[in-house]
Scaffold this active site. Structure first.
Site, PDB file in Angstrom:
ATOM      1  N   ARG A 244      -0.508   4.678   7.019  1.00  0.00           N
ATOM      2  CA  ARG A 244      -0.704   4.057   8.341  1.00  0.00           C
ATOM      3  C   ARG A 244      -0.844   5.136   9.416  1.00  0.00           C
ATOM      4  NH1 ARG A 244       4.888   0.786   8.250  1.00  0.00           N
ATOM      5  NH2 ARG A 244       6.290   2.492   7.724  1.00  0.00           N
TER       6      ARG A 244
ATOM      7  N   GLU B 141       2.378   1.692  15.175  1.00  0.00           N
ATOM      8  CA  GLU B 141       1.589   1.995  13.982  1.00  0.00           C
ATOM      9  C   GLU B 141       0.492   0.957  13.751  1.00  0.00           C
ATOM     10  OE1 GLU B 141       5.241   3.902  11.358  1.00  0.00           O
ATOM     11  OE2 GLU B 141       5.104   1.737  11.596  1.00  0.00           O
TER      12      GLU B 141
ATOM     13  N   ASP C 266      12.079   4.820   7.538  1.00  0.00           N
ATOM     14  CA  ASP C 266      10.650   4.513   7.440  1.00  0.00           C
ATOM     15  C   ASP C 266       9.812   5.285   8.449  1.00  0.00           C
ATOM     16  OD1 ASP C 266      11.520   3.258   9.709  1.00  0.00           O
ATOM     17  OD2 ASP C 266      10.769   1.272   9.212  1.00  0.00           O
TER      18      ASP C 266
ATOM     19  N   VAL D  61       9.044   1.686   2.716  1.00  0.00           N
ATOM     20  CA  VAL D  61       8.627   1.987   4.094  1.00  0.00           C
ATOM     21  C   VAL D  61       7.735   0.877   4.660  1.00  0.00           C
ATOM     22  CG1 VAL D  61       8.853   4.499   3.939  1.00  0.00           C
ATOM     23  CG2 VAL D  61       6.685   3.428   3.293  1.00  0.00           C
TER      24      VAL D  61
HETATM   25  P1  NAD Z   1      17.791  -4.216  14.113  1.00  0.00           P
HETATM   26  O1  NAD Z   1      17.842  -3.258  15.233  1.00  0.00           O
HETATM   27  O2  NAD Z   1      17.614  -5.665  14.408  1.00  0.00           O
HETATM   28  O3  NAD Z   1      19.106  -4.077  13.200  1.00  0.00           O
HETATM   29  C1  NAD Z   1      19.593  -2.841  12.788  1.00  0.00           C
HETATM   30  C2  NAD Z   1      21.101  -2.965  12.594  1.00  0.00           C
HETATM   31  O4  NAD Z   1      21.594  -1.727  12.057  1.00  0.00           O
HETATM   32  C3  NAD Z   1      21.857  -3.221  13.897  1.00  0.00           C
HETATM   33  O5  NAD Z   1      22.648  -4.370  13.791  1.00  0.00           O
HETATM   34  C4  NAD Z   1      22.718  -1.945  14.062  1.00  0.00           C
HETATM   35  O6  NAD Z   1      23.963  -2.204  14.679  1.00  0.00           O
HETATM   36  C5  NAD Z   1      22.877  -1.491  12.629  1.00  0.00           C
HETATM   37  N1  NAD Z   1      23.207  -0.081  12.458  1.00  0.00           N
HETATM   38  C6  NAD Z   1      22.675   1.002  13.096  1.00  0.00           C
HETATM   39  N2  NAD Z   1      23.263   2.135  12.651  1.00  0.00           N
HETATM   40  C7  NAD Z   1      24.150   1.765  11.699  1.00  0.00           C
HETATM   41  C8  NAD Z   1      25.060   2.481  10.851  1.00  0.00           C
HETATM   42  N3  NAD Z   1      25.163   3.801  10.922  1.00  0.00           N
HETATM   43  N4  NAD Z   1      25.823   1.785   9.976  1.00  0.00           N
HETATM   44  C9  NAD Z   1      25.740   0.421   9.903  1.00  0.00           C
HETATM   45  N5  NAD Z   1      24.908  -0.312  10.682  1.00  0.00           N
HETATM   46  C10 NAD Z   1      24.116   0.349  11.563  1.00  0.00           C
HETATM   47  O7  NAD Z   1      16.602  -3.706  13.159  1.00  0.00           O
HETATM   48  P2  NAD Z   1      15.836  -4.540  12.022  1.00  0.00           P
HETATM   49  O8  NAD Z   1      14.640  -5.203  12.562  1.00  0.00           O
HETATM   50  O9  NAD Z   1      16.837  -5.319  11.231  1.00  0.00           O
HETATM   51  O10 NAD Z   1      15.308  -3.318  11.130  1.00  0.00           O
HETATM   52  C11 NAD Z   1      16.214  -2.555  10.371  1.00  0.00           C
HETATM   53  C12 NAD Z   1      15.512  -1.307   9.901  1.00  0.00           C
HETATM   54  O11 NAD Z   1      14.491  -1.635   8.946  1.00  0.00           O
HETATM   55  C13 NAD Z   1      14.795  -0.550  11.012  1.00  0.00           C
HETATM   56  O12 NAD Z   1      15.056   0.831  10.848  1.00  0.00           O
HETATM   57  C14 NAD Z   1      13.334  -0.857  10.804  1.00  0.00           C
HETATM   58  O13 NAD Z   1      12.487   0.174  11.263  1.00  0.00           O
HETATM   59  C15 NAD Z   1      13.283  -0.986   9.298  1.00  0.00           C
HETATM   60  N6  NAD Z   1      12.196  -1.813   8.771  1.00  0.00           N
HETATM   61  C16 NAD Z   1      11.608  -1.395   7.615  1.00  0.00           C
HETATM   62  C17 NAD Z   1      10.605  -2.159   7.049  1.00  0.00           C
HETATM   63  C18 NAD Z   1      10.006  -1.734   5.741  1.00  0.00           C
HETATM   64  O14 NAD Z   1       8.994  -2.281   5.326  1.00  0.00           O
HETATM   65  N7  NAD Z   1      10.595  -0.792   5.061  1.00  0.00           N
HETATM   66  C19 NAD Z   1      10.171  -3.339   7.668  1.00  0.00           C
HETATM   67  C20 NAD Z   1      10.820  -3.767   8.824  1.00  0.00           C
HETATM   68  C21 NAD Z   1      11.835  -2.982   9.371  1.00  0.00           C
END
Ligand code: NAD
Length: 347
Positions: free
Chosen positions: A51, A62, A233, A299
């Site tokens: 991407r 992205e 990611d 990712v």
């Molecule tokens: P979000 O912000 O809604 O939730 C993230 C949670 O993680 C929050 O509740 C936060 O308090 C918690 N957190 C942060 N640091 C922490 C730690 N050290 N220990 C425990 N908890 C912790 O985000 P989301 O939309 O749920 O996304 C979560 C992650 O997944 C993001 O990093 C996002 O970029 C990633 N993501 C990846 C994909 C993929 O395809 N791999 C797709 C969507 C999102």
């Protein structure tokens, strides 16, 4: 032709929620996992490119394109871990499906909800090939927007029925548990990540922090566990200590993208990893034995969004849950685009 090609079907957030609720979240997740697996089986037919990312201090924006030669799809997605402090989502997205033969878009859709669904469905599809046989217990670290979707996909596809939740914000874990209350899980909220992983067959990490975080250290991961690492990611944004990676069999979507964005950015560029599509097609084994630590270094790849949009185009068509957008200027005489402007002025 009864369908006007200049009118593009549009699925709004409201329509998306109606489509999902009418079908049920778990059936949708199962259908998406099947659609994604189907496209992983014909991986070699797709145009693939890492991407295109535009990084800033706060996050990343992205674009994710791909095509199978018949249809073309792209998604716009952001990742802004600090957004939630201002009442905004970490991840939002929208995307489009187009007809390759004409180049005309056929579907424009919200993809914030669809991304959460497809990410969870991909994780569960991967786990079906990689998780220990008979897995029932999943630790979920990071209980934000993605978490309930992850839990329900693992229930729908693998039969996970016990969850051990941990988040640095206890309110996030409480909300996740409350949202999942009606789905038949046994749920325990844990004070630490160390206690959350105790007895877990699968560990899902879905935290958001623009940092090389250490959500899991080596001593927390026992033999035979499957790790579903979702939150790392982006360059400089990882969740696992590198020692865990060296003990694991690592499975990835598209190596040129994952080597830059995934947990394996911490390893040398030629470190051996297995492409998930090769497992899905039977070219490579998934889990080899009960003691192996397997890691899906997720990712998010464009083909998963393509699959999700392909599924949605059918679901929206069947349910009638779409609007028609006047998105394409399409004069009756194709070369008279300016004349269309003049006729509009005269009218
Ligand atoms: P979000 O912000 O809604 O939730 C993230 C949670 O993680 C929050 O509740 C936060 O308090 C918690 N957190 C942060 N640091 C922490 C730690 N050290 N220990 C425990 N908890 C912790 O985000 P989301 O939309 O749920 O996304 C979560 C992650 O997944 C993001 O990093 C996002 O970029 C990633 N993501 C990846 C994909 C993929 O395809 N791999 C797709 C969507 C999102």
């Amino acid at each position: 032709m009864d369908r006007k090609l200049n009118l593009v079907r549009f699925v709004s957030v409201d329509r998306m929620m109606r489509i999902i609720l009418a079908r049920g979240v778990e059936p949708v997740l199962r259908d998406l996992a099947a659609a994604i697996e189907e496209d992983f089986r014909r991986w070699e037919h797709f145009d693939k490119t890492a991407r295109v990312a535009s990084h800033s201090r706060e996050g990343v924006i992205e674009l994710m394109p791909t095509s199978d030669g018949g249809q073309y799809a792209f998604k716009y997605v952001n990742g802004h871990p600090r957004n939630t402090r201002d009442g905004l989502q970490t991840v939002t997205a929208f995307g489009m499906l187009a007809d390759v033969a004409t180049g005309y878009p056929v579907l424009l859709s919200e993809m914030t909800i669809l991304t959460a669904l497809r990410t969870a469905a991909t994780s569960a599809m991967a786990a079906r090939h990689l998780a220990p046989v008979g897995a029932r217990v999943m630790a979920m670290i990071g209980n934000g927007a993605q978490s309930e979707f992850q839990a329900l996909a693992f229930k729908a596809v693998l039969g996970i029925d016990r969850l051990r939740l941990h988040d640095i914000d206890p309110a996030a874990s409480r909300r996740c548990a409350a949202n999942l209350a009606r789905y038949g899980f046994t749920i325990e909220i844990c004070d630490t990540a160390e206690s959350a992983v105790l007895g877990a067959d699968i560990i899902t990490t879905a935290t958001a922090d623009k940092a090389n975080a250490t959500i899991l250290t080596d001593n927390m991961v026992g033999a035979g566990v499957h790790i579903n690492a979702v939150g790392g990611d982006c360059p400089g944004k990882t969740e696992l200590h590198a020692d865990i990676l060296r003990r694991s069999s690592i499975f990835v979507e598209y190596p040129p993208q994952t080597r830059v964005e995934g947990e394996i950015q911490q390893l040398p560029g030629d470190y051996p990893v297995t492409e998930l599509w090769r497992v899905v097609t039977g070219l490579e084994p998934g889990r080899r034995d009960a003691c192996e630590i397997t890691l899906f270094d997720s990712v998010g790849f464009a083909i998963e969004d393509f699959s999700a949009l392909r599924w949605l185009a059918r679901a929206a068509g069947e349910s009638g849950e779409y609007d028609e957008l006047d998105l394409l200027a399409d004069p009756d005489e194709p070369r008279d685009l300016f004349g269309m402007l003049l006729r509009a002025e005269a009218a």
